[in-house]
Design an enzyme around this catalytic site. Sequence first.
Site, PDB file in Angstrom:
ATOM      1  N   ASP A   1      35.952  30.458  32.701  1.00 42.54           N
ATOM      2  CA  ASP A   1      36.903  31.487  32.283  1.00 42.54           C
ATOM      3  C   ASP A   1      36.370  32.817  32.794  1.00 42.54           C
ATOM      4  OD1 ASP A   1      38.519  33.355  31.066  1.00 42.54           O
ATOM      5  OD2 ASP A   1      38.289  32.556  29.034  1.00 42.54           O
ATOM      6  N   VAL A   2      37.008  33.357  33.834  1.00 43.44           N
ATOM      7  CA  VAL A   2      36.492  34.574  34.463  1.00 43.44           C
ATOM      8  C   VAL A   2      36.648  35.804  33.587  1.00 43.44           C
ATOM      9  CG1 VAL A   2      36.886  33.682  36.797  1.00 43.44           C
ATOM     10  CG2 VAL A   2      38.661  35.090  35.687  1.00 43.44           C
TER      11      VAL A   2
ATOM     12  N   SER B   1      45.148  41.152  48.127  1.00 40.64           N
ATOM     13  CA  SER B   1      46.467  40.755  48.613  1.00 40.64           C
ATOM     14  C   SER B   1      47.013  41.904  49.451  1.00 40.64           C
ATOM     15  CB  SER B   1      47.415  40.489  47.442  1.00 40.64           C
ATOM     16  OG  SER B   1      48.758  40.359  47.872  1.00 40.64           O
TER      17      SER B   1
ATOM     18  N   ILE C   1      44.202  28.404  47.518  1.00 35.09           N
ATOM     19  CA  ILE C   1      43.280  29.071  48.433  1.00 35.09           C
ATOM     20  C   ILE C   1      41.829  28.743  48.086  1.00 35.09           C
ATOM     21  CG2 ILE C   1      42.375  31.332  49.120  1.00 35.09           C
ATOM     22  CD1 ILE C   1      45.262  32.404  48.902  1.00 35.09           C
TER      23      ILE C   1
ATOM     24  N   TYR D   1      51.130  42.930  39.095  1.00 34.33           N
ATOM     25  CA  TYR D   1      50.329  42.227  40.107  1.00 34.33           C
ATOM     26  C   TYR D   1      49.922  43.194  41.211  1.00 34.33           C
ATOM     27  CZ  TYR D   1      49.124  38.912  43.816  1.00 34.33           C
ATOM     28  OH  TYR D   1      48.481  38.230  44.818  1.00 34.33           O
TER      29      TYR D   1
END
Length: 279
Positions: free
Chosen positions: A64-65, A143, A23, A156
């Site tokens: 690296d978030v 999501s 995405i 998740y």
Amino acid sequence: MSDKFRAAVRGKVIVITGGARGIGLATATALQALGAKIAIGDIDETTVKESGTARDFELYGKLDVTDTASFESFLDEVERTVGPIDVLINNAGIMPTGRLVDEPDQVTRRILDINVYGVILGSKLGLARMLPRKTGHIVNIASLAGETHIPGLATYNASKHAVLGFTDTLREEYRGSGVHFSSVLPTLTNTELGSGVTPPKLLRPAEPEEIADAIVGLIAAPKSKVRVTAVAGAISRFVGFLPEAVGDSLGRALGSGHAFLDDVDAERRKAYEDRARSV
């Protein structure tokens, strides 16, 4: 895309996390085609360089978030070399599947670190740059799992519920500041993240380009949420209005009880699971 979208996007400096593939990359490609200046960051240094070089994005590199120094230095480099950030898309995320009792603690921590803390950190750092300019847009990729509950995706699901609540809160907290906040709620999408998963009945997987188009629309005309696909979004909202027992029964009838557990093709999914879990 219409001239309206092109006019709204042209010249904007747009940062996308998790931009090396899926995405994120589809969104970067769509926005670049409309004249935006693109910076993509990704933990996968090799792939982000390959993707960025192939498409000649303005900036690309390792990000690296979950690390403040990494995130801050990446955004600093964008503003130093490309320009003030107009839009930050917090897209980086992982989706290991399986029963919670079998999920190693380090995987639980990794999901929450990337999917939740990474979004919070990115939003905080982006907001600090946008508020003094009284303009900007933070787009957080959530999501449809953030509006429901799907066996095999407990952590998740929790992470995406968190992203929705966090983004909605920022939208109200900074109302009138000139900074917009939006959530994107994709259904299961045809990317590596969804590999080996059998879609529930009536819910075709989305293509990453469909998510990208929805994000383009959000940037052109900001609103709080967009659900993709429209059918999946409508079903998700409809089920949410039903009595709990009826909604759960409908979900089971559509196959959601097995889609991310018994119906997963483990062999097709292994490469993604290993990478997501950092095996």
